[in-house]
Write a protein that holds these residues in place. Structure first.
Motif, PDB file in Angstrom:
ATOM      1  N   THR A   1     -26.100 -21.223  49.930  1.00  0.00           N
ATOM      2  CA  THR A   1     -25.939 -22.527  49.649  1.00  0.00           C
ATOM      3  C   THR A   1     -25.459 -22.670  48.070  1.00  0.00           C
ATOM      4  N   GLU A   2     -26.580 -22.087  47.256  1.00  0.00           N
ATOM      5  CA  GLU A   2     -26.050 -21.980  45.751  1.00  0.00           C
ATOM      6  C   GLU A   2     -24.890 -21.469  45.378  1.00  0.00           C
ATOM      7  N   LEU A   3     -24.940 -20.353  45.919  1.00  0.00           N
ATOM      8  CA  LEU A   3     -23.536 -19.383  45.699  1.00  0.00           C
ATOM      9  C   LEU A   3     -22.120 -20.209  46.175  1.00  0.00           C
ATOM     10  N   SER A   4     -22.440 -20.889  47.269  1.00  0.00           N
ATOM     11  CA  SER A   4     -21.161 -21.501  47.840  1.00  0.00           C
ATOM     12  C   SER A   4     -20.890 -22.752  46.799  1.00  0.00           C
ATOM     13  N   ALA A   5     -21.913 -23.164  46.422  1.00  0.00           N
ATOM     14  CA  ALA A   5     -21.772 -24.645  45.311  1.00  0.00           C
ATOM     15  C   ALA A   5     -21.003 -24.021  44.131  1.00  0.00           C
ATOM     16  N   ASP A   6     -21.584 -22.882  43.522  1.00  0.00           N
ATOM     17  CA  ASP A   6     -21.202 -22.510  42.322  1.00  0.00           C
ATOM     18  C   ASP A   6     -19.649 -21.969  42.427  1.00  0.00           C
ATOM     19  N   ILE A   7     -19.420 -21.622  43.701  1.00  0.00           N
ATOM     20  CA  ILE A   7     -17.897 -20.887  43.704  1.00  0.00           C
ATOM     21  C   ILE A   7     -17.016 -22.466  43.895  1.00  0.00           C
ATOM     22  N   LYS A   8     -17.636 -23.324  44.641  1.00  0.00           N
ATOM     23  CA  LYS A   8     -16.705 -24.655  44.820  1.00  0.00           C
ATOM     24  C   LYS A   8     -16.459 -25.196  43.620  1.00  0.00           C
ATOM     25  N   GLU A   9     -17.562 -25.011  42.420  1.00  0.00           N
ATOM     26  CA  GLU A   9     -17.578 -25.819  41.234  1.00  0.00           C
ATOM     27  C   GLU A   9     -16.920 -24.979  40.145  1.00  0.00           C
ATOM     28  N   ASP A  10     -16.629 -23.684  40.343  1.00  0.00           N
ATOM     29  CA  ASP A  10     -16.384 -22.550  39.553  1.00  0.00           C
ATOM     30  C   ASP A  10     -17.190 -22.622  38.577  1.00  0.00           C
ATOM     31  N   ALA A  11     -18.491 -22.250  38.860  1.00  0.00           N
ATOM     32  CA  ALA A  11     -19.551 -22.158  37.853  1.00  0.00           C
ATOM     33  C   ALA A  11     -19.803 -20.839  37.237  1.00  0.00           C
ATOM     34  N   LEU A  12     -19.354 -20.024  38.130  1.00  0.00           N
ATOM     35  CA  LEU A  12     -19.699 -18.296  37.732  1.00  0.00           C
ATOM     36  C   LEU A  12     -18.693 -17.752  37.434  1.00  0.00           C
ATOM     37  N   PRO A  13     -18.572 -16.571  36.511  1.00  0.00           N
ATOM     38  CA  PRO A  13     -17.909 -15.649  36.417  1.00  0.00           C
ATOM     39  C   PRO A  13     -17.508 -14.687  37.623  1.00  0.00           C
ATOM     40  N   VAL A  14     -16.277 -14.142  37.686  1.00  0.00           N
ATOM     41  CA  VAL A  14     -16.027 -13.196  38.944  1.00  0.00           C
ATOM     42  C   VAL A  14     -17.108 -12.135  39.140  1.00  0.00           C
ATOM     43  N   PRO A  15     -17.479 -11.495  38.139  1.00  0.00           N
ATOM     44  CA  PRO A  15     -18.608 -10.361  38.450  1.00  0.00           C
ATOM     45  C   PRO A  15     -19.644 -10.748  38.917  1.00  0.00           C
ATOM     46  N   GLU A  16     -20.317 -11.918  38.674  1.00  0.00           N
ATOM     47  CA  GLU A  16     -21.572 -12.614  39.010  1.00  0.00           C
ATOM     48  C   GLU A  16     -21.231 -13.010  40.461  1.00  0.00           C
ATOM     49  N   VAL A  17     -20.159 -13.690  40.888  1.00  0.00           N
ATOM     50  CA  VAL A  17     -20.090 -14.209  42.198  1.00  0.00           C
ATOM     51  C   VAL A  17     -20.052 -12.887  43.101  1.00  0.00           C
ATOM     52  N   LEU A  18     -19.305 -11.749  42.735  1.00  0.00           N
ATOM     53  CA  LEU A  18     -19.119 -10.646  43.560  1.00  0.00           C
ATOM     54  C   LEU A  18     -20.514  -9.888  43.736  1.00  0.00           C
ATOM     55  N   GLN A  19     -21.151  -9.748  42.570  1.00  0.00           N
ATOM     56  CA  GLN A  19     -22.673  -9.220  42.753  1.00  0.00           C
ATOM     57  C   GLN A  19     -23.565  -9.896  43.627  1.00  0.00           C
ATOM     58  N   ALA A  20     -23.496 -11.279  43.331  1.00  0.00           N
ATOM     59  CA  ALA A  20     -24.572 -12.177  44.148  1.00  0.00           C
ATOM     60  C   ALA A  20     -24.126 -12.031  45.829  1.00  0.00           C
ATOM     61  N   ALA A  21     -22.625 -12.041  46.114  1.00  0.00           N
ATOM     62  CA  ALA A  21     -22.374 -11.952  47.510  1.00  0.00           C
ATOM     63  C   ALA A  21     -22.623 -10.451  48.140  1.00  0.00           C
ATOM     64  N   MET A  22     -22.564  -9.468  47.212  1.00  0.00           N
ATOM     65  CA  MET A  22     -23.031  -8.174  47.722  1.00  0.00           C
ATOM     66  C   MET A  22     -24.267  -8.060  47.863  1.00  0.00           C
ATOM     67  N   MET A  23     -25.277  -8.667  47.083  1.00  0.00           N
ATOM     68  CA  MET A  23     -26.768  -8.345  47.198  1.00  0.00           C
ATOM     69  C   MET A  23     -27.175  -9.328  48.570  1.00  0.00           C
ATOM     70  N   LEU A  24     -26.547 -10.438  48.755  1.00  0.00           N
ATOM     71  CA  LEU A  24     -26.967 -11.335  49.587  1.00  0.00           C
ATOM     72  C   LEU A  24     -26.616 -10.630  51.192  1.00  0.00           C
ATOM     73  N   ASP A  25     -25.354 -10.059  51.099  1.00  0.00           N
ATOM     74  CA  ASP A  25     -24.958  -9.257  52.558  1.00  0.00           C
ATOM     75  C   ASP A  25     -25.956  -8.148  52.678  1.00  0.00           C
ATOM     76  N   TYR A  26     -26.240  -7.274  51.553  1.00  0.00           N
ATOM     77  CA  TYR A  26     -27.454  -6.414  52.081  1.00  0.00           C
ATOM     78  C   TYR A  26     -28.607  -6.801  52.685  1.00  0.00           C
ATOM     79  N   ARG A  27     -28.952  -7.980  51.860  1.00  0.00           N
ATOM     80  CA  ARG A  27     -30.356  -8.596  52.248  1.00  0.00           C
ATOM     81  C   ARG A  27     -30.573  -9.120  53.746  1.00  0.00           C
TER      82      ARG A  27
END
Length: 494
Positions: free
Chosen positions: A296-322
């Motif tokens: 939910t934090e990641l989704s909110a960050d994406i909605k608010e454009d609060a993170l750069p692309v590399p950080e969004v990608l890294q966070a999504a990949m790590m969550l998917d793995y977990r």
């Protein structure tokens, strides 16, 4: 004719003296105490007014007969809530119709609705604790009123009788008033029945939602339930029902946050930190909550454009793995060859689960992995440090994961659809499929044949359950994960 209320079953002497009669066949104890002969009891069937609404009676009788046949076969300071979508009347509703069941018993429409609701909607749902709680509730309690409201709303949808919905809305308005009165009383605000009443108010909003209006009232009730959790404190973790209600409210709020791409309220996170002390570290519920919080934090960050692309990608990949790790720890399912047992299956294999809860846990993880891999696929082209070959490989992997998760969700459908509509758990099972099928249908990476299969069964269930919001969702042909805004998550939570 007008129904004058439920007549007393007491003997003439007790009714005249306005005292409670125990109705013993040989004569009541009250008469025995004052050494008089008990005058006996009147025939209640002769006193009950029959409704002149023949259509309602006929539909009720037909529905009751189905229930009877099924039973024979089985032998078995909190916020004030808005009534925007409900009747403006706040008067206490009375029983308007009486349904003759057989030559010996006559039920009020409310009682009949509750029987129908408890036997056809509650089993297998997140409210399966309700029959015992309802039977222990006092006449005139908010719980009684809101159960009757939900029951009549469900019955109205089943029978296409709009007059029943008007009665349901009157009960809802009455329940809202009584629930707010309980919330103003410190001794009652923290009771299980008060919290369940608020959850049932949200269920009513789900039942009457047309798929067009905003879900403001539903959200208001869910956030009101969170306020009650705060008041209940550590004591709510001392009973099994207290635990279940805590989890039910938490699941509602987290799903709403995912759907809205908003952050989990700090109050819920603080409460879960307290609850962690009561859970084992390897409990799947323990592992799921922090992952959902990060999502939910990641989704909110994406909605608010609060993170750069590399950080969004890294966070999504790590969550998917977990989430892949978590899925190795939850209850397993049984694979069945579909070609003989489930000819309606999409592929050669279907999944059978030990419980509906296990099925939902798997569906939740798969839906989340679809969401995460859609993010991965969409953000990969904009990652400045990756080579074109690496980007192509990552996008292919994300697309394959979405396809696999979609196929797995579809493989879970046939065993549930195999249930007879007269089965007590059919509605709960069918509701559990709506949001997952919507995710499969609308994800942009889902292959067209899989999306069409999901759409077909979503349409079928929409017609079976008579849910207008599904028709509204299917009207949208723009496949960009519209499942996060179609509102079908509220049925997943009932």
């Amino acid at each position: 004719m007008v129904y004058r209320g439920k007549p007393s079953a007491g003997c003439h002497s007790c009714r005249r003296r306005r005292i409670k009669c125990d109705g013993k066949p040989e004569g009541c104890s009250q008469c025995s105490k004052i050494s008089i002969e008990c005058p006996g009891y009147r025939n209640l069937d002769d006193l009950l007014w029959r409704s002149e609404n023949a259509t309602t009676v006929r539909k009720a009788k037909a529905s009751y007969d189905k229930i009877a046949k099924r039973e024979n076969r089985s032998t078995s300071s909190s916020p004030n809530y808005s009534t925007t979508s409900s009747s403006s009347s706040h008067s206490s509703p009375g029983s308007q119709d009486l349904v003759p069941v057989n030559s010996h018993v006559t039920l009020s429409l409310e009682d009949f609705g509750v029987i129908n609701f408890m036997s056809s909607y509650v089993p297998g749902s997140h409210f399966d604790y309700l029959p015992k709680l309802y039977s222990n509730s006092a006449e005139g309690s908010p719980l009684r009123s809101v159960v009757q409201a939900a029951a009549l709303a469900s019955f109205s949808r089943d029978t296409d009788d709009l007059s029943l919905m008007e009665t349901a809305r009157s009960h809802y308005a009455n329940a809202l008033t009584r629930t707010n009165a309980n919330l103003r009383n410190p001794a009652l605000a923290t009771e299980d029945q008060t919290l369940v009443s608020v959850l049932l108010l949200s269920l009513f909003e789900a039942m009457v939602w047309d798929g067009v209006q905003e879900l403001n009232n539903w959200t208001t009730h869910i956030m009101g339930a969170l306020s009650i959790l705060k008041l209940r404190g550590q004591k709510q973790f001392e009973t099994e029902l207290g635990w279940r209600l805590f989890q039910q409210v938490g699941n509602n709020i987290r799903s709403s946050c995912i759907q809205n791409r908003s952050r989990i309220p700090p109050d819920l996170r603080a409460l879960f930190a307290e609850a962690k002390q009561q859970l084992k570290e390897d409990d799947p519920r323990m592992m799921l909550e922090p992952l959902l919080a990060e999502l939910t934090e990641l989704s909110a960050d994406i909605k608010e454009d609060a993170l750069p692309v590399p950080e969004v990608l890294q966070a999504a990949m790590m969550l998917d793995y977990r989430f892949t790790i978590l899925m190795q720890l939850i209850p397993d399912y049984k694979l069945e060859d579909s070609r003989t047992k489930y000819p309606e299956a999409f592929g050669d294999t279907v999944y059978e689960y030990p419980t509906l809860l296990a099925s939902q846990f798997w569906s939740s993880c798969r839906m989340i992995r679809v969401l995460l891999n859609e993010i991965i696929h969409g953000y990969t082209p904009h990652e400045p440090t990756m080579t074109d070959a690496a980007k192509e490989s990552l996008q292919t992997q994300a697309a394959n994961t979405v396809e696999r998760m979609g196929l797995d969700i579809c493989a879970s459908v046939p065993p549930i659809l195999k249930l007879s509509p007269s089965s007590g758990t059919y509605k709960a099972s069918a509701n559990s499929l709506l949001w997952p099928l919507s995710v499969v249908r609308s994800a942009s990476l889902t292959p067209a044949p899989v999306s069409e299969y999901a759409s077909k069964w979503l349409q079928y269930l929409g017609d079976e359950l008579k849910l207008a919001p599904i028709r509204k969702a299917l009207e949208n042909k723009d496949r960009r994960l519209e499942s996060l805004s179609d509102g079908l998550h509220i049925f997943y939570l009932t």
